[in-house]
Scaffold this active site. Sequence first.
Site, short mmCIF file in Angstrom:
data_model
loop_
_atom_site.label_atom_id
_atom_site.label_comp_id
_atom_site.label_asym_id
_atom_site.label_seq_id
_atom_site.Cartn_x
_atom_site.Cartn_y
_atom_site.Cartn_z
N LYS A 106 0.84 -1.20 0.00
CA LYS A 106 0.00 0.00 0.00
C LYS A 106 0.87 1.25 0.00
O LYS A 106 1.64 1.48 0.93
CB LYS A 106 -0.92 -0.03 1.23
CG LYS A 106 -1.74 1.23 1.42
CD LYS A 106 -2.57 1.14 2.70
CE LYS A 106 -3.28 2.44 2.97
NZ LYS A 106 -4.07 2.39 4.23
N LEU B 237 -10.48 -2.23 19.88
CA LEU B 237 -11.84 -1.73 19.98
C LEU B 237 -12.29 -1.56 21.42
O LEU B 237 -13.22 -0.78 21.69
CB LEU B 237 -12.80 -2.68 19.24
CG LEU B 237 -12.50 -2.89 17.75
CD1 LEU B 237 -13.47 -3.89 17.15
CD2 LEU B 237 -12.55 -1.58 17.00
#
Length: 508
Positions: free
Chosen positions: A78, A337
């Site tokens: 990426k 999270l």
Amino acid sequence: MANGITNIVVVGGGTAGWMAAAALIRVLNKQVTVRLVESEEIGIVGVGEATVPHIKLFNNLLGLNEADFVARTQGTFKLGIQFRDWGKLGDTYIHGFGVIGHDIGLTPFHQYWLKARLSGMHSDADLHDYSVNTVAATRGKFMPAPTDVPAGSPLSTIGYAYHFDASLYARYLREYSEARGVRRTEGKVRSVDLHPETGHVAAVVMESGERIEGDLFIDCSGFRGLLIEGALQSGYEDWSHWLPCDRALAVPCARVEAPTPYTRSTAREAGWQWRIPLQHRTGNGYVYSSQFISEDEAAAKLMANLDGKALADPRPLRFVTGMRKKSWNRNVVALGLASGFMEPLESTSIHMIQAGISKLLELFPSDGVMDPVLIERFNERTRFESERIRDFLVLHYNATTRDDTPFWDYCRTMSIPDSLKTNIDLFRHSGRFFRNADEMFAAVSWIQVMIGQGIMPTGYNPLVDQMPDADLPKFLDSIRDVISKNVDLMPTHQQFIDRECKAAAVVV
């Protein structure tokens, strides 16, 4: 370093749990025991398949071989993120890693580009033409920075991250961790025992009845925050008034073309759609606001905009963007999270896990004492980083001229944090941006996104005027030409993967 802390318990697996276990066993080695409890029935969220360049530092800490890691996780490379339709319909820009152009002294390159643009000397020159990352991304090229090029070469500035299958990365780190002594326990946590005097977590009790004691607990239980919230009630700060998306649908589809060396984010009527190319498939998802579109409508829009055949039904996720008021409370440190949620617009989820682990290791308690000074510093730094990332994400939504749907009209007109407004006003005035301490995103990221979203400064830094006007176009042209010629020499993304880190075939 770990005197007094001999037993560390990680509650929850997935990317966060196994990253924590791997780093702790690698760094603390024989000083502690690390035990991880997880339930295969619960599963993992696993939407964080795109990363930022910081992850290379984490993998290097573990001593991972890059080619093996990429192949084992069906990974690709990426160079940045492509944004479509964000500033206005029809717009496209890339937020690339690495650098832009060539700075002169203390004056960043984009200031020279700004003067040329504002004066009409180079009115058609896009900023992305001056970054080897963005030029290579648009041409489908990739290679790491070679070790044998001079420091001044554009190829020496290539910055990159990865796309990978998050579940395969967790499995990869599990193998790594267990091989070094991490003990895994399968099952669900039934209850949490608190120490009657200190209020610290004393143990987690499994559904099997087993009681697992620990000195330090790492909460990687996902949105539930089983320890940090369920047991310790640390509180949560809601940022959904600035980041209104509260739902996501994720679905993989068949790969139909060579993987692009970038993530794609396409703005939709009530949010945005991600596209993450892997070796064996393409990851897709629609992050949206339930106030402005129904789940059925969002699913239909997502399924209508896939590259290839869907390989599963869309999987729904619900979240509230924000952060835990205390990510470290007593003897519990929340990661992933459990610590908070930033939507994956700029691929920050895995970085936040990594940053939490790094801060924990830097501030690791001595003699087993949960020093309030260390805990407060951890929470202060976590808040600082989270708020700066929040501002960067809000920038994408607010810096738009779109008023074609109620969602975008809300984003365009909403109030924004004062810290973000100050950055925008300064940049709009003279193209200046100052990075605050060790915040995640550097000036080059903010500059690309602000210009990409249509915030064009009305002036520039006067230090640029030290260069004669006649020399400015030649300076810009030479950099653009050198970058273009260097990218011509690079292999395609697919060629590099085939040569260096091709994964085993997957039967779908």
